[in-house]
Design a protein around this motif. Sequence first.
Motif, short mmCIF file in Angstrom:
data_model
loop_
_atom_site.label_atom_id
_atom_site.label_comp_id
_atom_site.label_asym_id
_atom_site.label_seq_id
_atom_site.Cartn_x
_atom_site.Cartn_y
_atom_site.Cartn_z
N SER A 478 4.56 -0.57 -81.36
CA SER A 478 5.18 -0.07 -82.58
C SER A 478 5.90 1.25 -82.31
O SER A 478 5.58 1.98 -81.38
N THR A 479 6.88 1.55 -83.17
CA THR A 479 7.61 2.80 -83.04
C THR A 479 6.67 3.98 -83.24
O THR A 479 5.80 3.95 -84.11
N TYR A 480 6.81 5.00 -82.45
CA TYR A 480 6.00 6.21 -82.49
C TYR A 480 4.55 5.97 -82.06
O TYR A 480 3.66 6.77 -82.37
N LYS A 761 8.41 8.02 -91.14
CA LYS A 761 7.15 7.29 -91.28
C LYS A 761 6.00 8.26 -91.52
O LYS A 761 5.92 9.31 -90.87
N ILE A 762 5.10 7.90 -92.45
CA ILE A 762 3.89 8.67 -92.72
C ILE A 762 2.70 7.72 -92.65
O ILE A 762 2.71 6.66 -93.28
N HIS A 784 8.76 3.94 -94.09
CA HIS A 784 7.46 3.29 -93.95
C HIS A 784 6.35 4.29 -94.28
O HIS A 784 6.28 5.36 -93.67
N VAL A 785 5.48 3.93 -95.22
CA VAL A 785 4.30 4.72 -95.55
C VAL A 785 3.08 3.81 -95.46
O VAL A 785 3.08 2.71 -96.03
N LYS A 806 9.13 0.86 -97.33
CA LYS A 806 7.99 -0.05 -97.32
C LYS A 806 6.70 0.74 -97.52
O LYS A 806 6.40 1.64 -96.73
N ILE A 807 5.96 0.40 -98.57
CA ILE A 807 4.65 1.01 -98.80
C ILE A 807 3.60 0.00 -98.35
O ILE A 807 3.41 -1.04 -98.99
N GLU A 808 2.94 0.28 -97.26
CA GLU A 808 1.95 -0.64 -96.71
C GLU A 808 0.55 -0.21 -97.14
O GLU A 808 0.09 0.87 -96.78
#
Length: 821
Positions: A478-480, A761-762, A784-785, A806-808
């Motif tokens: 995954s990224t990061y 992203k958080i 992306h959160v 996107k809230i995951e």
Amino acid sequence: MDVTDFFTGEIATELLKQLVLISAKAWKYKSIADRLIILIETIQPTIHEIQYSGVELPPHRQAQIGMLAGTLEKGKKLTERVLSSRRWNMYRQFTLAKKMEKLEKTISDFMKNQILTHILADVHQHRTNADVRFDRVERSLTGLEEQLGSMKIGGGGMITDAMKIAEATMEIETSDDCEKFGVGLEMGKRKVKKMMFNAEGGLFGISGMGGVGKTTLARDLEHDNEVRCYFENRILFLTVSQSPILDELRTRIWGFLTGCESVNNVPDWNLQYNGGVKTKKLVILDDVWTRKALDSLTSNLPSCTILVVSRSKLADPNATYDVEVLREDEAISLFCLCAFGQKTIPPGFDKDLVKKVAGECKGLPLALKVTGASLKDRPEMYWQGALQRLSKGEPADETHETRLLHHMEASLADLDETARECFLDLGAFPEDRKIPVDILINMWIEVHDLDEAVAFATLVDLSHKNLLTLGKDPRLGSTYASYYDVFVTQHDVLRDLALHLSNKGKINRRKRLLMPKREKELPKTWGKNCDEEYNAEIVSIHTWEMDDMDWSDFDMDFPKAEVLLLNFSSDKYVLPPFLSKMTRLKVLVIINNGMSPAILRDFSMFANLSKLRSLWLERVHVPELYNTTIPMKHLHKMSLILCKINNSFDQTGVDVSSIFPKLGDLTIDHCDDLVTLPSSICKMTSLNSLSITNCPRLGELPKNLSKLQALELLRLYACPELKALPDEICELPQLKYLDISQCVSMSCLPEDIGKLKMLEKIDMRECYISGRVRSAVSLESLRHVICDKDVTFIWEEVERAVPGLKIEAAEKCFSLDWLDE
């Protein structure tokens, strides 16, 4: 007896074993575990009486037993999570403790309703009603037995022989086709179980060559229901390896046999177990190489059963099972499964060719898997070439294991030159040790001049070809993503292959100079060739404690060395003097496998490592920095794992930015003495990535964090005492990724977080942040959160304002819902 009754008893026994382990090892759960032990021990006799009554219960009673079985099964899974949870993960420990209390209440309520008592009364009633019928049946059976008693065939009872044939036929017909190639192991399990069950303790063995399936057989025995029942789930599985840390292993065996698992050192190895009720116990020692190691681990043990797994026959031959290679049909099934994804040869493919290639693997499971995987999706012409390579020039007097290495080498022919070199690099790491993915990636980036993405792709390719085992982790790829706490492993036969290929040629001319196992000193052949320079680019040293005298005979020159790995086990260690002459060194890895952080001596020679780009320190005391410390001008990445920081970065008057002028990536993980992040770190304006993770005492970040203007990645997960992010974090113009997951004391985000225009992203899962932040609607780059389901509402407005966000809702690893049933 109903199947549910049986499994209820089994689950209760396993749960009780897990609770005993928790009580002994996890002190934070000790009181609740002890109360649960009392509850389980109270109901266990009743469960066993129901279990072995032979009575088929009515449906409503079966449903009640099923409810209990379900509760106990979920409790068993809960205890497994408790035992595997990280010591510093305060959030999970808090959550798990709550679940344990729920479990206690559920079982206690079940007992209060006296359901088991009612079920047992029904059992007794059924028995009474059945006694009269059994008397009549018994008289009929007696007459039948008299008639059949005289019927013999070949000197044996006809009925007995018929039953044996029926059992064998049933076993074959009901075996799972997907596991057909494992029939040989099933036979081995039966033989080993028969040996152990027919004796009251003692030493037993499983032997065979590397890769033949010894460990698989031992693992199957560990989880076998009959074995677990016989030993009352009291089984310890330990991997010893070629270079074992015997003190650590002895401590674990001591704790297992005596119940004193919190003891750090064994004062006297002449064990006398007098505590509690004596029970049967099984200790499985896997990958034991020498008789000396076995004797050291097993001498003067209290009564128990020991199963030693080794390439050599270390137990009595009459008490040893020799694992055989697979039969031809089993080998073909396994080979086809790896080459074609099915157990048979596909229609239209050359069957004779497949059988010849599989035959060259000589029935060895590991060789079959690796060779089959390397030929997957290849045309027949490629197979012809592989067959020719596999069948070339094997001396008739070579051992089977040596032939295996030749076969395995042919499996590498499908790799490109870079992937092959990366595979050979794996021989630099100690056997039976997890290899941090971060170290591998750094090595390959620096030595083979790869981009990070290409290095990771190479890692995945090697895993797919079964040349290494990549640990399952959702973060991979995954990224990061960060990889310093993600690992790979490698089978010892594959490691042997890497060593075999790397050790060809004259020692001074080798590209890799590797120690195959831990030794008290360096190989003497290294010292004998000191007059000539070594061409090695990668040097790996695996020892115990080393002092000045130990290095005195090894004044070697490594003008081409780019990677040095120092693995040792000690609380003090003198760095090798030739380190100062490794002027081209790019990657330095220092790992202490001992029980406590080691003090490093002669750290001053780092001054000569002007080209060093990556530094990994694990379980050592980080040396203090001074104004006189020579700058490490090219150091880009530094990882401090399980280290004692000792205020190294916070010395008065020390300008760390001048010592590390180009440091771009700093990781501090599992450093329990880090209370406040030193403000001096904020002077490292070149930092692109900062990871402070699993630091249980970290409570505050510096106010001048905004000076890190180049920072793109900030990871702060699993820091339970960290209460807030400083407002200055909102002044980081390049920040793209923020990870505050498992920071359980953090209750809010900075009010001006909307200033982070580059934030993409958080990750804030398992945080108790519940307040909305109005400025968050300005996070225009956010896509992306990740957060817990019950706090997704704080992002609803942001989701409407930021297109494509996107809230995951992350699933909680440990849900409490099941205890509310």
